[in-house]
Design an enzyme around this catalytic site. Sequence first.
Site, PDB file in Angstrom:
ATOM      1  N   THR A  35       1.028  -1.190   0.243  1.00 57.74           N
ATOM      2  CA  THR A  35      -0.016  -0.057   0.125  1.00 57.74           C
ATOM      3  C   THR A  35       0.734   1.022   0.056  1.00 57.74           C
ATOM      4  O   THR A  35       1.608   1.395   0.878  1.00 57.74           O
ATOM      5  CB  THR A  35      -0.951   0.079   1.117  1.00 57.74           C
ATOM      6  OG1 THR A  35      -1.802  -1.126   1.453  1.00 57.74           O
ATOM      7  CG2 THR A  35      -2.022   1.164   1.254  1.00 57.74           C
ATOM      8  N   TYR A  36       0.574   1.958  -1.074  1.00 57.06           N
ATOM      9  CA  TYR A  36       1.491   3.195  -0.987  1.00 57.06           C
ATOM     10  C   TYR A  36       0.693   4.441  -0.601  1.00 57.06           C
ATOM     11  O   TYR A  36      -0.701   4.533  -1.040  1.00 57.06           O
ATOM     12  CB  TYR A  36       1.914   3.376  -2.636  1.00 57.06           C
ATOM     13  CG  TYR A  36       3.111   2.575  -2.876  1.00 57.06           C
ATOM     14  CD1 TYR A  36       4.329   2.957  -2.811  1.00 57.06           C
ATOM     15  CD2 TYR A  36       2.800   1.460  -3.547  1.00 57.06           C
ATOM     16  CE1 TYR A  36       5.289   2.041  -3.279  1.00 57.06           C
ATOM     17  CE2 TYR A  36       3.532   0.441  -3.805  1.00 57.06           C
ATOM     18  CZ  TYR A  36       5.083   0.802  -3.656  1.00 57.06           C
ATOM     19  OH  TYR A  36       5.915  -0.081  -4.109  1.00 57.06           O
TER      20      TYR A  36
END
Lengths: 179, 179
Positions: A35-36
């Site tokens: 997850t960025y």
Amino acid sequence: MYEVEVKVRADHAAVREQLDAQNATPVDHVTQIDTYYSAPHRDFAETDEALRIREETPRESNSFTEVTYKGPLADAKSKTRREIETVVECADDMGAILEALDFEPAAEVRKERERFALDGYTVTLDSVEGLGEFVEVETEAEDIDPAREGAFDVLRSLGLDPDDQIQTSYLGLLLASDE
Amino acid sequence: MYEVEVKVRADHAAVREQLDAQNATPVDHVTQIDTYYSAPHRDFAETDEALRIREETPRESNSFTEVTYKGPLADAKSKTRREIETVVECADDMGAILEALDFEPAAEVRKERERFALDGYTVTLDSVEGLGEFVEVETEAEDIDPAREGAFDVLRSLGLDPDDQIQTSYLGLLLASDE
């Protein structure tokens, strides 16, 4: 020490046959969910930084979570970045802390990653959700040029063409495919 | 779930006698070094939030590190806040990630903390460097009001007065003593 890495798009079936024929050593097989996050105070796309929470599940052992900061390219030729990483106990709590500070989940990259050792290089077969199959060849080296030539040789020995090299990250490819 | 917490300044000697008389259960005895960070995009002193890396060294086991976000006070009558916390492998790397994101170490709180269990509450004897001795009574609860009344009862049973409650954090007290 530099990390020299070459990535191409390639169907895995033919590459597996070549890895098998050359007696490549299986290293591991993991699932990674990355997850960025976007930042509240600057635009990571502009500053060329990244903040990531990775949940990694190896086939042979327990899941773990890492939080990683990647700095901007320090040197375009060598693709060198500052990277700071630590294991955290709980992905959800780490994500909640970031969100309380107004960092927002901006993109997710999910992939199966299978690694092999071959001739001093790591050969990685990535199956990325929404993007397809890729092969990476990488090593760490003091001298970039011979290491890159060696990586090209490994690619060719697997029936792949170094001219097909993709320098964009999976995150970049996913964001581009959304546009 | 809220952390309901009441804190007073108190010499520990008399409180220890009461804990002993009531057969309170010793839980642990640790040293905590807390580093509080400032944010690049808002003033935590104004928003009443905190971001902290805690290195805890128990007397009886190995050190560990936690990163914690504390939200603003949710209840004016006690020290009740939203709190999100996770263990991280490396304090230095976590600090470096925060600093790369322009969060800056702003203050340090060092203390000895001794915990006891009593009537469903945790009674904590804190000796804080530069501030002196304090007693905290706390629990976790969905309903704040009954939990706070129960904490007041425990304080009274230890010979302490809920009216002496201090709502300022150790960080706040230390910063105020610097002014």
